[in-house]
Design an enzyme around this catalytic site. Structure first.
Site, PDB file in Angstrom:
ATOM      1  N   HIS A   1       0.860  -1.184   0.000  1.00 20.65           N
ATOM      2  CA  HIS A   1       0.000   0.000   0.000  1.00 20.65           C
ATOM      3  C   HIS A   1       0.893   1.229   0.000  1.00 20.65           C
ATOM      4  CE1 HIS A   1      -2.999   2.966   1.353  1.00 20.65           C
ATOM      5  NE2 HIS A   1      -3.903   2.116   0.946  1.00 20.65           N
TER       6      HIS A   1
ATOM      7  N   GLU B   1      -7.659  -4.534  -0.480  1.00 18.71           N
ATOM      8  CA  GLU B   1      -8.219  -5.146  -1.669  1.00 18.71           C
ATOM      9  C   GLU B   1      -8.234  -6.676  -1.598  1.00 18.71           C
ATOM     10  OE1 GLU B   1      -6.102  -2.571  -1.940  1.00 18.71           O
ATOM     11  OE2 GLU B   1      -7.356  -1.059  -2.914  1.00 18.71           O
TER      12      GLU B   1
END
Length: 357
Positions: free
Chosen positions: A241, A294
């Site tokens: 991320h 995700e």
């Protein structure tokens, strides 16, 4: 020079804090994990909107009425969605909502109805009208799938909506604040934010996680597949991320929600997670790459029978509440967002930037 505005403070907010070093997400003084345990989506929206947005005392009932009004607006327009993707159809429908007299509750209800209708239309299925007696999460899940969810499914979906509601000054939220700063109105801010979310670098990652799981197939194949993918220089979907240097706190919230549902591919996902973490530690020592939101978003939405092409619109239906809050917070400053740029092109021969001519 900072080309991506990394580290640049562009706004002050009371809404959310993303602690990338410690893996924490704070929403108006509450840890995400606290809210996901027992709060409804409407309760979290009311928390975000407090002091910023005018909304009725009975927000669930007001949202139900907003969904009904949105359906009346959108139903005649559904034939025009022919040939559009789900996210394009959602954008089209929301673009018909006027800035005035659009208000926050009506806009949030409209986003949910537009999302469900656009996904079904894109799948070649008839869109469904809202049921006013249901909560927001239960009604959206029913409109999406064409059948009501059981208690576990509705709660899992609600946890997803809560986890997605706001996350600092990401690209779409920043877009909403820029548009709001011009005085354009809430509907314009939300449609602009949706356009930013459409880009694959921001809102398009959960679907490819499932593509990766499809390619791996079984848990025993995970380690060899992951090693080969990294050796080829491929990115492991759902890992890493831009902000978090440790595990994304939303990942654990969503993983726990997936665990409450029957079926799904949780065993395969866990095997891929462990194989990916070990392989990344070997191939990229000194760089912490952990699971992001995700990864388990994909598992959760798949377990709820939501099509992959609908993942980004579903996210947008939740994040609309955060976009509205940020837009209203920005409007309260009364300040136009207008950053400066540095010109690096050629100069006219008669012009010298370091001199007064």
């Amino acid at each position: 020079m900072t080309t991506g505005l990394d580290g640049v403070i562009a706004a002050q907010t009371r809404l959310s804090h993303v602690d990338g070093e410690r893996g924490r997400l704070i929403l108006r003084g509450y840890e995400l994990e606290q809210l996901a345990r027992s709060w409804s989506f409407e309760e979290v929206v009311a928390l975000l909107w407090q002091g910023l947005v005018s909304y009725p005392h009975d927000l669930p009932a007001a949202l139900a009425q907003a969904r009904i009004a949105a359906w009346a607006r959108f139903a005649p327009l559904l034939p025009y969605l022919e040939g559009m993707s789900a996210i394009e159809g959602m954008r089209f429908l929301l673009a018909t909502v006027p800035d005035q007299p659009a208000e926050a509750t009506a806009l949030l209800g409209s986003a949910g109805v537009a999302m469900a209708a656009a996904i079904r239309q894109a799948q070649g299925q008839a869109a469904l009208a809202p049921e006013p007696g249901l909560g927001h999460a239960a009604d959206l899940l029913r409109m999406l799938r064409g059948r009501p969810g059981n208690t576990a499914e509705v709660r899992a979906f609600e946890i997803y909506l809560v986890a997605a509601v706001d996350h600092g000054l990401n690209a779409s939220t920043f877009t909403a604040r820029v548009v709001a700063s011009t005085g354009a109105g809430l509907a314009s801010a939300v449609v602009a934010a949706l356009g930013a979310l459409k880009g694959p670098l921001h809102g398009g990652a959960p679907g490819p996680v499932l593509d990766m799981l499809d390619a791996i197939g079984t848990a025993p194949a995970a380690e060899a597949w992951v090693d080969a993918a990294i050796a080829r220089g491929e990115r492991l979907m759902g890992f890493g991320h831009r902000i978090y240097r440790v595990r994304d706190p939303r990942a654990d919230v969503l993983k726990a929600a997936v665990g409450t549902l029957h079926g799904g591919r949780i065993a395969l996902a866990e095997a891929v997670e462990q194989a990916g973490l070990k392989a990344l530690a070997r191939h990229k020592p000194g760089r912490r790459l952990d699971i992001n939101t995700e990864f388990y978003t994909a598992l959760l939405l798949e377990a709820l029978d939501i099509p992959r092409a609908g993942f980004t619109p579903v996210f947008a239906a939740a994040r609309t509440a955060g976009w509205i809050a940020h837009a209203c917070e920005q409007q309260q400053t009364g300040r136009l967002l207008r950053p400066a740029s540095e010109y690096i092109g050629p100069w006219p021969q008669a012009y010298q930037p370091d001199k007064v001519l």
